[in-house]
Design a protein around this motif. Sequence first.
Motif, mmCIF file in Angstrom:
data_model
loop_
_atom_site.group_PDB
_atom_site.id
_atom_site.type_symbol
_atom_site.label_atom_id
_atom_site.label_comp_id
_atom_site.label_asym_id
_atom_site.label_seq_id
_atom_site.Cartn_x
_atom_site.Cartn_y
_atom_site.Cartn_z
ATOM 1 N N MET A 71 44.442 -22.489 77.771
ATOM 2 C CA MET A 71 43.204 -23.121 78.243
ATOM 3 C C MET A 71 42.167 -22.005 78.381
ATOM 4 O O MET A 71 42.302 -21.118 79.216
ATOM 5 N N LEU A 73 39.169 -21.589 79.380
ATOM 6 C CA LEU A 73 38.340 -21.350 80.570
ATOM 7 C C LEU A 73 39.114 -20.610 81.655
ATOM 8 O O LEU A 73 38.561 -20.189 82.660
ATOM 9 N N GLY A 95 42.477 -25.061 74.160
ATOM 10 C CA GLY A 95 41.575 -26.098 74.637
ATOM 11 C C GLY A 95 40.415 -25.507 75.398
ATOM 12 O O GLY A 95 40.465 -24.357 75.853
ATOM 13 N N ALA A 96 39.344 -26.306 75.505
ATOM 14 C CA ALA A 96 38.203 -25.994 76.356
ATOM 15 C C ALA A 96 37.445 -24.746 75.918
ATOM 16 O O ALA A 96 36.920 -24.014 76.758
ATOM 17 N N VAL A 116 42.340 -27.149 69.560
ATOM 18 C CA VAL A 116 41.752 -28.474 69.785
ATOM 19 C C VAL A 116 40.255 -28.358 69.556
ATOM 20 O O VAL A 116 39.610 -27.436 70.077
ATOM 21 N N PRO A 118 36.475 -30.618 69.458
ATOM 22 C CA PRO A 118 35.786 -31.879 69.766
ATOM 23 C C PRO A 118 34.689 -32.190 68.761
ATOM 24 O O PRO A 118 33.967 -33.163 68.942
ATOM 25 N N LEU A 122 33.052 -27.055 65.131
ATOM 26 C CA LEU A 122 34.096 -26.132 65.600
ATOM 27 C C LEU A 122 35.314 -26.163 64.667
ATOM 28 O O LEU A 122 35.943 -25.132 64.428
ATOM 29 N N GLY A 143 41.920 -35.590 80.897
ATOM 30 C CA GLY A 143 41.484 -34.230 81.216
ATOM 31 C C GLY A 143 40.119 -33.933 80.639
ATOM 32 O O GLY A 143 39.281 -34.838 80.475
ATOM 33 N N ILE A 145 37.220 -33.405 78.193
ATOM 34 C CA ILE A 145 36.998 -34.152 76.946
ATOM 35 C C ILE A 145 35.654 -33.820 76.312
ATOM 36 O O ILE A 145 34.710 -33.406 76.974
ATOM 37 N N GLY A 146 35.594 -34.077 74.983
ATOM 38 C CA GLY A 146 34.326 -34.037 74.274
ATOM 39 C C GLY A 146 33.701 -35.426 74.284
ATOM 40 O O GLY A 146 34.162 -36.324 74.988
ATOM 41 N N HIS A 227 31.560 -30.080 82.135
ATOM 42 C CA HIS A 227 32.996 -30.146 81.846
ATOM 43 C C HIS A 227 33.534 -31.514 82.261
ATOM 44 O O HIS A 227 34.254 -31.637 83.250
ATOM 45 N N CYS A 229 35.739 -34.773 82.701
ATOM 46 C CA CYS A 229 37.190 -34.903 82.812
ATOM 47 C C CYS A 229 37.568 -36.359 83.016
ATOM 48 O O CYS A 229 37.011 -37.018 83.901
ATOM 49 N N MET A 276 44.715 -36.839 86.100
ATOM 50 C CA MET A 276 44.128 -36.870 84.761
ATOM 51 C C MET A 276 44.988 -37.728 83.832
ATOM 52 O O MET A 276 46.222 -37.621 83.844
HETATM 53 O O1 TUI Z 1 41.358 -28.713 77.259
HETATM 54 C C1 TUI Z 1 41.610 -29.890 77.203
HETATM 55 N N1 TUI Z 1 41.916 -30.629 78.292
HETATM 56 C C2 TUI Z 1 41.946 -30.155 79.576
HETATM 57 S S1 TUI Z 1 41.688 -28.555 80.055
HETATM 58 C C3 TUI Z 1 41.847 -29.006 81.648
HETATM 59 S S2 TUI Z 1 41.665 -27.896 82.941
HETATM 60 C C4 TUI Z 1 39.984 -28.050 83.228
HETATM 61 N N2 TUI Z 1 39.638 -28.638 84.356
HETATM 62 C C5 TUI Z 1 38.327 -28.774 84.646
HETATM 63 C C6 TUI Z 1 37.344 -28.340 83.788
HETATM 64 C C7 TUI Z 1 37.701 -27.804 82.607
HETATM 65 C C8 TUI Z 1 39.064 -27.648 82.302
HETATM 66 C C9 TUI Z 1 42.107 -30.331 81.739
HETATM 67 N N3 TUI Z 1 42.168 -30.945 80.576
HETATM 68 N N4 TUI Z 1 41.582 -30.547 76.031
HETATM 69 C C10 TUI Z 1 41.183 -29.908 74.829
HETATM 70 C C11 TUI Z 1 39.724 -29.933 74.685
HETATM 71 N N5 TUI Z 1 39.061 -28.915 74.251
HETATM 72 N N6 TUI Z 1 38.910 -30.953 74.955
HETATM 73 C C12 TUI Z 1 37.638 -30.539 74.640
HETATM 74 C C13 TUI Z 1 37.755 -29.239 74.211
HETATM 75 C C14 TUI Z 1 36.762 -28.334 73.741
HETATM 76 C C15 TUI Z 1 35.465 -28.348 74.230
HETATM 77 C C16 TUI Z 1 34.546 -27.406 73.768
HETATM 78 C C17 TUI Z 1 37.129 -27.377 72.801
HETATM 79 C C18 TUI Z 1 36.227 -26.471 72.349
HETATM 80 C C19 TUI Z 1 34.945 -26.492 72.825
HETATM 81 O O2 TUI Z 1 34.142 -25.541 72.266
HETATM 82 C C20 TUI Z 1 32.911 -25.255 72.770
HETATM 83 C C21 TUI Z 1 32.476 -24.057 71.986
HETATM 84 O O3 TUI Z 1 32.609 -22.948 72.562
HETATM 85 O O4 TUI Z 1 32.155 -24.219 70.822
#
Ligand code: TUI
Length: 307
Positions: A71, A73, A95-96, A116, A118, A122, A143, A145-146, A227, A229, A276
Motif C-alpha cells: 500500500m 501511502l 495500491g493507492a 492496481v 484506477p 496509469l 476500501g 477506490i477510484g 482518498h 473509501c 471496508m
Molecule cells: O489500495 C486499495 N485499497 C485500499 S488501500 C486502503 S488503506 C487506506 N485507507 C485510507 C486512505 C487510503 C488508503 C484501503 N483500501 N485499492 C487499490 C487502489 N489503488 N484503488 C485505487 C488505487 C489507486 C489510486 C491512485 C492507484 C493508483 C493511484 O495513482 C495515483 C497516481 O499517483 O497516479
Amino acid sequence: MKTKITELLGIEYPILQGGMAWVAESTLAAAVSNAGGAGIIAGGAAPIDYLRDQIRRAKSLTDKPFGVNVMLLSPNAEELAQLVIDEKVAFVTTGAGNPGKYIEAWKNAGVKVIPVVPSVALAKRMERAGADAVIAEGTESGGHIGENTTMCLVPQVVDAVEIPVLAAGGIADGRGIAAAFMLGAEGVQVGTRFLAAEECQIHENYKNLVVGAKDTDSIVTGRFTGHPCRSVKTKFAKKLVGFDKGDGTIEEFEQISSGSLRKAVVDGNLDEGSFMCGAIAGMINDIRPCKDIVSEMFSQAEKLLGR
Ligand code: TUI
C-alpha cells in the motif's frame, strides 16, 4: 482454466485475492493459494517484522505461489518493497499510488509486478515501466477506490495496453468472472467474497455485516480528503460522510477515522470501526471455505462461457 494470468503466476485459476489491509494475512492467503488461486498478504501499515513473520507463515502453510500487497501511502512501503525481494515473494500487487520507483528492483529480483490502476493513464505508465500485468479496479471495490466503474474501466484498459489485465470491483461469483472475461480481462481480483471465507480471520461482527448487507448497504466516505473509501453503511460511516458536507475539519476526520479499520477487523467495534467492503456485499449470503468459493465461482463461469 488457462489464461495469461495462470501462466504468469503458475496457478490453477486466474483469481487473485484482494490485498485488504489488516484482513489479508497468512491464513487467508495460504487458503486462497491452496484453493488454486493466488493469495495475498497485505502490507497495510503493519511493522516489517510482523510482515516477515506473516510471509514465512504463509510459506509453511502452502507450497503454492502467493503475493504481497504494498500500500503505497504507507510509511513502510519502501521497507516492504525490499522485504518482498529478500523473501523471494512470487509477486507483488500495489495500491493507492504509482509504484514506478520500485519496479526495476522487483523485476531484477524476479518478483512479478501487478499494480492496481484506477485509470487508463496509469495502466499505460505501468506497462512502460515494466509491469507484468495490471489490475483495473472499479469504484465498486471496497476500501480506497477510484472513480471509474469496472464495466467502463476494464475494456478501456484492455484496449490501451498489451500486458494482461485483471478486473476488480464487484466480482463475487461466476457471473462476474464471465463478465470480466467478456470485457477482455485475463483474470480477476476478488476481495469482498473472501471476507466471508471460513479461513478469513476478521472479527465475527465484520463477517456478519458483510453476510447481512443488502444491495444499498455500502457507502463511500472521505471524498473530501481525496482518498475515498467504500465500507458498510454503519452509523459511524454515515457520521464520516457528514464531513463531506462540511460537518468538520480534515483534522477531525483523520482523528476519528485513524485506526478505524483495525477497530473493525480486530475488535469488531460497530461504533468506531470502518468495515471496508465492496458494493457486491449484498450478494454474499454465506460463509464458506476458500476452496469451495473458488471452485464454485469457476465452475459457474466455465458453464457460462461454454467451455
Ligand atoms: O489500495 C486499495 N485499497 C485500499 S488501500 C486502503 S488503506 C487506506 N485507507 C485510507 C486512505 C487510503 C488508503 C484501503 N483500501 N485499492 C487499490 C487502489 N489503488 N484503488 C485505487 C488505487 C489507486 C489510486 C491512485 C492507484 C493508483 C493511484 O495513482 C495515483 C497516481 O499517483 O497516479
